[in-house]
Design an enzyme around this catalytic site. Structure first.
Site, PDB file in Angstrom:
ATOM      1  N   SER A   9      58.081  35.717  41.612  1.00 21.95           N
ATOM      2  CA  SER A   9      58.893  34.568  41.195  1.00 21.95           C
ATOM      3  C   SER A   9      59.997  34.249  42.188  1.00 21.95           C
ATOM      4  O   SER A   9      60.520  33.131  42.186  1.00 21.95           O
ATOM      5  CB  SER A   9      59.492  34.797  39.805  1.00 21.95           C
ATOM      6  OG  SER A   9      60.286  35.960  39.810  1.00 21.95           O
ATOM      7  N   THR A  48      64.394  21.949  37.460  1.00 28.21           N
ATOM      8  CA  THR A  48      63.021  22.229  37.001  1.00 28.21           C
ATOM      9  C   THR A  48      62.418  23.455  37.675  1.00 28.21           C
ATOM     10  O   THR A  48      61.297  23.852  37.363  1.00 28.21           O
ATOM     11  CB  THR A  48      62.102  21.013  37.277  1.00 28.21           C
ATOM     12  OG1 THR A  48      62.077  20.773  38.686  1.00 28.21           O
ATOM     13  CG2 THR A  48      62.600  19.766  36.555  1.00 28.21           C
ATOM     14  N   GLY A  49      63.160  24.060  38.605  1.00 29.89           N
ATOM     15  CA  GLY A  49      62.639  25.231  39.328  1.00 29.89           C
ATOM     16  C   GLY A  49      62.799  26.516  38.518  1.00 29.89           C
ATOM     17  O   GLY A  49      63.438  26.526  37.462  1.00 29.89           O
ATOM     18  N   ARG A  70      60.521  13.910  42.970  1.00 31.30           N
ATOM     19  CA  ARG A  70      59.226  14.355  42.445  1.00 31.30           C
ATOM     20  C   ARG A  70      59.324  14.849  40.987  1.00 31.30           C
ATOM     21  O   ARG A  70      58.450  14.583  40.173  1.00 31.30           O
ATOM     22  CB  ARG A  70      58.684  15.493  43.333  1.00 31.30           C
ATOM     23  CG  ARG A  70      57.235  15.884  43.130  1.00 31.30           C
ATOM     24  CD  ARG A  70      56.751  16.839  44.238  1.00 31.30           C
ATOM     25  NE  ARG A  70      57.639  18.008  44.395  1.00 31.30           N
ATOM     26  CZ  ARG A  70      57.547  19.141  43.695  1.00 31.30           C
ATOM     27  NH1 ARG A  70      56.608  19.283  42.784  1.00 31.30           N
ATOM     28  NH2 ARG A  70      58.380  20.140  43.897  1.00 31.30           N
ATOM     29  N   SER A  71      60.398  15.583  40.684  1.00 28.44           N
ATOM     30  CA  SER A  71      60.518  16.161  39.333  1.00 28.44           C
ATOM     31  C   SER A  71      61.407  15.334  38.410  1.00 28.44           C
ATOM     32  O   SER A  71      61.536  15.653  37.223  1.00 28.44           O
ATOM     33  CB  SER A  71      61.080  17.577  39.419  1.00 28.44           C
ATOM     34  OG  SER A  71      60.241  18.384  40.202  1.00 28.44           O
ATOM     35  N   CYS A  97      68.758  37.299  46.227  1.00 31.79           N
ATOM     36  CA  CYS A  97      68.448  38.113  45.050  1.00 31.79           C
ATOM     37  C   CYS A  97      68.393  39.614  45.346  1.00 31.79           C
ATOM     38  O   CYS A  97      68.976  40.424  44.635  1.00 31.79           O
ATOM     39  CB  CYS A  97      67.120  37.667  44.443  1.00 31.79           C
ATOM     40  SG  CYS A  97      65.816  37.368  45.651  1.00 31.79           S
ATOM     41  N   ARG A 105      56.635  42.027  49.336  1.00 29.36           N
ATOM     42  CA  ARG A 105      56.302  41.268  48.119  1.00 29.36           C
ATOM     43  C   ARG A 105      55.167  41.967  47.391  1.00 29.36           C
ATOM     44  O   ARG A 105      54.171  42.359  48.023  1.00 29.36           O
ATOM     45  CB  ARG A 105      55.862  39.856  48.514  1.00 29.36           C
ATOM     46  CG  ARG A 105      55.631  38.953  47.335  1.00 29.36           C
ATOM     47  CD  ARG A 105      56.899  38.383  46.766  1.00 29.36           C
ATOM     48  NE  ARG A 105      57.504  37.395  47.640  1.00 29.36           N
ATOM     49  CZ  ARG A 105      58.727  36.899  47.463  1.00 29.36           C
ATOM     50  NH1 ARG A 105      59.495  37.312  46.465  1.00 29.36           N
ATOM     51  NH2 ARG A 105      59.209  36.002  48.310  1.00 29.36           N
ATOM     52  N   HIS A 141      62.995  42.498  40.869  1.00 22.20           N
ATOM     53  CA  HIS A 141      62.855  43.224  42.127  1.00 22.20           C
ATOM     54  C   HIS A 141      63.206  44.690  41.881  1.00 22.20           C
ATOM     55  O   HIS A 141      64.152  44.992  41.143  1.00 22.20           O
ATOM     56  CB  HIS A 141      63.818  42.693  43.183  1.00 22.20           C
ATOM     57  CG  HIS A 141      63.535  41.290  43.633  1.00 22.20           C
ATOM     58  ND1 HIS A 141      62.319  40.673  43.461  1.00 22.20           N
ATOM     59  CD2 HIS A 141      64.328  40.389  44.278  1.00 22.20           C
ATOM     60  CE1 HIS A 141      62.363  39.453  43.971  1.00 22.20           C
ATOM     61  NE2 HIS A 141      63.577  39.255  44.462  1.00 22.20           N
TER      62      HIS A 141
END
Lengths: 348, 348
Positions: free
Chosen positions: B162, B15-16, B43-44, B132, B245, B252
């Site tokens: 993100s 779900t991320g 939780r998800s 990333c 950031r 990026h």
């Protein structure tokens, strides 16, 4: 400022982003203004601007506007400076020009007071205010060069939209709102108003500031390279730059890498040099998450330096993160500082 | 992908931000999925996600979840990887882990397929997906090293929100809207959710990604430095980084400076090397204002390279501007690429 001989001041480009900051800074610094004249293009003439509680009407700038002006602060674009600066000089004004028109002219001193105040004395009627991104960088480089000797500079910038004027900020805000609402938006100004293509700046990054030169560098990058050498009187200093526009309104940030002419300098010694530098505020405590950001530096006159650390592989290489309000130290405040030094030192 | 033996796939962290992109990429690539299991924290669990027209219910991840799984794509945070990756391996799954948990483990290959595909064969059950910001940089560095030999790398990053998860993007959007409306806003997530202080990212730049290390570098900067050396098998390569950031959601961008082991290389030859690089798209035509931006690269799998130019003072120094979708090549796509190579080469 302390009590001085009062002078007649003109601000050309009074309704622009930098012109407004110039007027605010004159008031804020209690600059010894005898008479103030606010000038602009015919388009903005008639606007009302207040200064020390009095309302002034902006007048259209003409050659005769500079009669009886002692100091003329120019920030209305390079072509207007080219046209009107000689007229102002002819009439006895000292022009402090915040455009790129005269910066690389060998006859014109290019001044950041903390770095090369003495160059003011060489002026022949015009003093150039450097490019915003250059000013804050050389302010940080100066004490490093004094203490250790600079051997090389590499910089990647994170530049605010107000550097392209109030219209660009308005466009960023409108684009931001439209994107958040999933609506259509217009893109007419950035990266360069007069250039062929335009790209959205909201929620984006544009690796183009000013037009491209033949060699693939932008003019903004060339300004940083050439102006740094001129201001620091270091023609042979290797400097290279990548300039990027980012979606925030105020303050430029810079990732500056320097190589110094000394080995085994500790980070804490390097920090001490920065903290003693004129016009600099050291804001560098990683354990407290203390470092400058565009928002934290906005509205302040100093150049803020943080994230100082040594290159893990190069003993004489250091990183720093240099942030300053591009409309103040990067433009209006540096111009007023020059004017203050002129008055204080009786260099008029 | 062409017809292959079908495999059972699990996605942990379904779900991320990255998990969602993994599921989309599996579908988009027509990956030979026999059975798909979507896993998350308690939780998800219970969320519904569609894959190839079918609705899947996300289940809470437990050690037993990995029974009969051939390839498990992990992207649910380092501590969960530490806990569940050994359990998955014990049950015969190959774990492709998109957290920092195992990246520097000498027993675990760290893979960007365009750079070091062969390292996949050294795995003992876990393959790490690099950070990333590292992935897109090494993809660009690889053909340069092959052709000229890399001597040094300096990078300043411009990283999307993100990378800190969907919550961080939501916070940026809410802050942006509030600032545009002149209203109050909350600041709870960036720069690092678990860290002491939080700063607004909207209309700002934060020179901190991940926590600070003792030497003043952030963990993100350390990842770029150490992972680059590991992936490229160049322990002695000098690499240094500044990670920042910025207020945009996706992609990026990186200002990368390299020194190569060859003199008198022309910009056009350098461009040719990049344009022939695997997974790279050269987007570099200054006269047409053609260069990649975060918005232009979003949603695409390639790494885009532009703004190539030579250091004016250093004949063996080159700049480039490297942009890629941080959720695709920077995370989901690189993981799926590894999985594809595993299947195609019969390395399972």
């Amino acid at each position: 400022m302390s009590e001085q001989k009062k002078v007649n001041v003109a601000v050309l480009g009074a309704t622009g982003a930098v012109g407004q900051k110039m007027i605010e800074t004159l008031e804020d610094r209690d600059f010894p203004v005898k008479e103030l004249k606010l000038l602009s293009s015919s388009r903005s003439a008639g606007s009302k601007i207040s200064f020390k509680g009095e309302e002034y009407t902006v007048e259209e700038a003409k050659p005769e506007s500079f009669e009886n002006v002692d100091i003329a602060l120019f920030s209305a674009g390079g072509s207007i400076s080219k046209k009107l600066a000689p007229e102002a000089v002819k009439r006895g004004a000292l022009v402090i020009d915040n455009t790129s028109a005269y910066r690389m002219d060998p006859e014109v001193p290019l001044v950041v007071p903390e770095v090369n105040e003495e160059d003011i004395k060489e002026n022949k009627g015009i003093i150039a205010n450097p490019n915003c991104s250059t000013i804050q960088m050389v302010a940080a480089l100066k004490p490093i060069d004094d203490k250790y000797g600079l051997k090389r500079v590499l910089v990647s910038t994170y530049q605010a939209v107000s550097g392209a004027g109030n219209d660009a900020v308005d466009e960023m805000n409108e684009q931001s709102r439209a994107m958040l609402d999933g609506k259509e938006y217009e893109t007419n100004i950035l990266p360069v108003k007069g250039d062929e293509k335009h790209f959205p700046i909201a929620f984006n990054a544009l690796p183009q500031i000013d037009v491209f030169e033949e060699d693939g560098y932008t003019f903004e990058e060339k300004k940083m390279i050439n102006e740094t050498k001129k201001i620091m009187h270091m023609d042979k200093l290797p400097v290279s730059a990548t300039c990027v526009r980012l979606p925030f309104a105020v303050s430029h940030a810079e990732s500056v890498y320097v190589e110094i002419d000394k080995e085994a300098v500790s980070v804490s010694d390097f920090r001490k040099v920065i903290s003693n530098g004129e016009g600099l505020t050291l804001q560098d405590n990683p354990s407290e998450q203390d470092y400058p950001t565009p928002l934290s530096a906005a509205g302040k006159k100093d150049v803020f330096v943080g994230r100082i650390r040594k290159d893990p592989d190069v003993d004489y290489g250091f990183h720093m993160w240099v942030v300053s309000d591009n409309l103040l130290k990067g433009a209006a405040w540096n111009s007023i500082q020059i004017a203050e030094r002129v008055v204080t030192n009786n260099w008029l």
